[in-house]
Design a protein around this motif. Sequence first.
Motif, PDB file in Angstrom:
ATOM      1  N   VAL A   1       8.077  -3.479   1.737  1.00 11.73           N
ATOM      2  CA  VAL A   1       7.266  -4.568   2.266  1.00 11.73           C
ATOM      3  C   VAL A   1       8.163  -5.766   2.571  1.00 11.73           C
ATOM      4  O   VAL A   1       8.772  -6.344   1.674  1.00 11.73           O
ATOM      5  CB  VAL A   1       6.162  -4.978   1.261  1.00 11.73           C
ATOM      6  CG1 VAL A   1       5.400  -6.192   1.766  1.00 11.73           C
ATOM      7  CG2 VAL A   1       5.212  -3.809   1.030  1.00 11.73           C
ATOM      8  N   ALA A   2       8.242  -6.105   3.838  1.00 13.36           N
ATOM      9  CA  ALA A   2       9.011  -7.281   4.251  1.00 13.36           C
ATOM     10  C   ALA A   2       8.104  -8.397   4.734  1.00 13.36           C
ATOM     11  O   ALA A   2       8.550  -9.532   4.894  1.00 13.36           O
ATOM     12  CB  ALA A   2      10.010  -6.902   5.348  1.00 13.36           C
ATOM     13  N   SER A   3       6.818  -8.081   4.976  1.00 12.72           N
ATOM     14  CA  SER A   3       5.878  -9.098   5.434  1.00 12.72           C
ATOM     15  C   SER A   3       4.532  -8.873   4.752  1.00 12.72           C
ATOM     16  O   SER A   3       4.101  -7.727   4.547  1.00 12.72           O
ATOM     17  CB  SER A   3       5.712  -9.044   6.953  1.00 12.72           C
ATOM     18  OG  SER A   3       5.226  -7.779   7.365  1.00 12.72           O
ATOM     19  N   LEU A   4       3.878  -9.977   4.403  1.00  9.71           N
ATOM     20  CA  LEU A   4       2.617  -9.890   3.668  1.00  9.71           C
ATOM     21  C   LEU A   4       1.688 -11.016   4.095  1.00  9.71           C
ATOM     22  O   LEU A   4       2.098 -12.171   4.205  1.00  9.71           O
ATOM     23  CB  LEU A   4       2.887  -9.958   2.165  1.00  9.71           C
ATOM     24  CG  LEU A   4       1.668  -9.867   1.244  1.00  9.71           C
ATOM     25  CD1 LEU A   4       1.993  -9.008   0.016  1.00  9.71           C
ATOM     26  CD2 LEU A   4       1.210 -11.249   0.792  1.00  9.71           C
ATOM     27  N   LEU A   5       0.426 -10.660   4.321  1.00  9.34           N
ATOM     28  CA  LEU A   5      -0.613 -11.622   4.662  1.00  9.34           C
ATOM     29  C   LEU A   5      -1.625 -11.661   3.530  1.00  9.34           C
ATOM     30  O   LEU A   5      -2.101 -10.619   3.079  1.00  9.34           O
ATOM     31  CB  LEU A   5      -1.306 -11.207   5.967  1.00  9.34           C
ATOM     32  CG  LEU A   5      -2.536 -12.028   6.382  1.00  9.34           C
ATOM     33  CD1 LEU A   5      -2.146 -13.454   6.740  1.00  9.34           C
ATOM     34  CD2 LEU A   5      -3.259 -11.348   7.552  1.00  9.34           C
ATOM     35  N   ASP A   6      -1.965 -12.857   3.063  1.00 13.38           N
ATOM     36  CA  ASP A   6      -2.974 -13.023   2.020  1.00 13.38           C
ATOM     37  C   ASP A   6      -4.175 -13.743   2.635  1.00 13.38           C
ATOM     38  O   ASP A   6      -4.098 -14.916   2.998  1.00 13.38           O
ATOM     39  CB  ASP A   6      -2.404 -13.831   0.856  1.00 13.38           C
ATOM     40  CG  ASP A   6      -3.375 -13.927  -0.321  1.00 13.38           C
ATOM     41  OD1 ASP A   6      -4.476 -13.340  -0.239  1.00 13.38           O
ATOM     42  OD2 ASP A   6      -3.038 -14.594  -1.312  1.00 13.38           O
ATOM     43  N   VAL A   7      -5.288 -13.014   2.752  1.00 13.66           N
ATOM     44  CA  VAL A   7      -6.499 -13.562   3.360  1.00 13.66           C
ATOM     45  C   VAL A   7      -7.390 -14.122   2.254  1.00 13.66           C
ATOM     46  O   VAL A   7      -7.804 -13.397   1.347  1.00 13.66           O
ATOM     47  CB  VAL A   7      -7.246 -12.477   4.155  1.00 13.66           C
ATOM     48  CG1 VAL A   7      -8.541 -13.053   4.750  1.00 13.66           C
ATOM     49  CG2 VAL A   7      -6.352 -11.926   5.257  1.00 13.66           C
ATOM     50  N   GLY A   8      -7.666 -15.414   2.337  1.00 13.20           N
ATOM     51  CA  GLY A   8      -8.346 -16.112   1.250  1.00 13.20           C
ATOM     52  C   GLY A   8      -7.341 -16.479   0.181  1.00 13.20           C
ATOM     53  O   GLY A   8      -7.577 -16.295  -1.015  1.00 13.20           O
ATOM     54  N   CYS A   9      -6.229 -17.026   0.618  1.00 14.76           N
ATOM     55  CA  CYS A   9      -5.059 -17.227  -0.256  1.00 14.76           C
ATOM     56  C   CYS A   9      -5.225 -18.371  -1.248  1.00 14.76           C
ATOM     57  O   CYS A   9      -4.441 -18.489  -2.198  1.00 14.76           O
ATOM     58  CB  CYS A   9      -3.817 -17.471   0.589  1.00 14.76           C
ATOM     59  SG  CYS A   9      -3.912 -18.977   1.588  1.00 14.76           S
ATOM     60  N   GLY A  10      -6.208 -19.231  -1.054  1.00 12.93           N
ATOM     61  CA  GLY A  10      -6.368 -20.355  -1.968  1.00 12.93           C
ATOM     62  C   GLY A  10      -5.149 -21.262  -1.966  1.00 12.93           C
ATOM     63  O   GLY A  10      -4.638 -21.640  -0.910  1.00 12.93           O
ATOM     64  N   THR A  11      -4.660 -21.564  -3.144  1.00 10.85           N
ATOM     65  CA  THR A  11      -3.503 -22.462  -3.261  1.00 10.85           C
ATOM     66  C   THR A  11      -2.180 -21.731  -3.099  1.00 10.85           C
ATOM     67  O   THR A  11      -1.118 -22.347  -3.187  1.00 10.85           O
ATOM     68  CB  THR A  11      -3.518 -23.183  -4.622  1.00 10.85           C
ATOM     69  OG1 THR A  11      -3.458 -22.208  -5.671  1.00 10.85           O
ATOM     70  CG2 THR A  11      -4.781 -24.021  -4.779  1.00 10.85           C
ATOM     71  N   GLY A  12      -2.228 -20.416  -2.913  1.00  9.24           N
ATOM     72  CA  GLY A  12      -1.002 -19.670  -2.625  1.00  9.24           C
ATOM     73  C   GLY A  12      -0.317 -19.050  -3.823  1.00  9.24           C
ATOM     74  O   GLY A  12       0.894 -18.827  -3.785  1.00  9.24           O
ATOM     75  N   THR A  13      -1.071 -18.730  -4.882  1.00 11.80           N
ATOM     76  CA  THR A  13      -0.441 -18.135  -6.065  1.00 11.80           C
ATOM     77  C   THR A  13       0.151 -16.762  -5.752  1.00 11.80           C
ATOM     78  O   THR A  13       1.258 -16.437  -6.200  1.00 11.80           O
ATOM     79  CB  THR A  13      -1.453 -18.010  -7.217  1.00 11.80           C
ATOM     80  OG1 THR A  13      -2.623 -17.343  -6.758  1.00 11.80           O
ATOM     81  CG2 THR A  13      -1.846 -19.394  -7.743  1.00 11.80           C
TER      82      THR A  13
END
Length: 247
Positions: free
Chosen positions: A29-41
Amino acid sequence: SIDYDHLKNLHSISGPRAALPVLLAGKKVASLLDVGCGTGTWLKAALSLGIPDVLGVDGIKIPPDQLNVSVDRIRHQDLTRPWNLTRKFDAVLCLEVAEHLNSEFAPILIDALVMHSTQIHFSAACPGQTGQHHVNCQWPAYWQQLFNDRGFVCNDAVRWRIWEMEAVEPWYRQNVFTARRAPEEAGKEPRIPAVLHPEMMHWLKSSTAGGSFGEHVEQIQNGRMPLGWYLGVPLRALLAKSKRKLR
């Protein structure tokens, strides 16, 4: 408008740091998307693991001083409308987000997830799970069907790999599953069972108040769960008990 205040729902950094290597185990994994990431934890955890290309989207604008990552790594996005970043990611996270959107927006959210990756790690609150603006709490099979309809096959193997990880918040341990693109298999896999983690008892509505937890207990007692779920419970319980004894 979603009534949600991230400051009232603090999530740890230690949980994502412990869980993310398990979720991504064996995957480059070199790229990752967080949907609903909030504050980014989870974004911060991904960066600490050496994933260089991370991006988060969230339906609520969060002040920069509350973020765990630089502001350029997070994009404000209305999750009730179709959206497309016009690029793909090696993996997508969407963890404890879907329950905050009304049910009519569930297909829109899943459409956006599958548009951005062939590998998705997903969790959403179960019926009776307390929280701010929980308006569409469902068992995993509900979300599984939406993924199946889009050519994705689902399994909850990762749930059992983090089940005993005390550093990880219990709602992730209970609800998480993986969806991967496999049109020829989608819909043919077993339905993901509805299970309750012991540490989630505090976060569920009381059965004496007529909440969904009591309904689920009744469902188990009346033999309404899949046969495989009942067959697997003794082994999982024995393994969990053995681990506690060893500790």
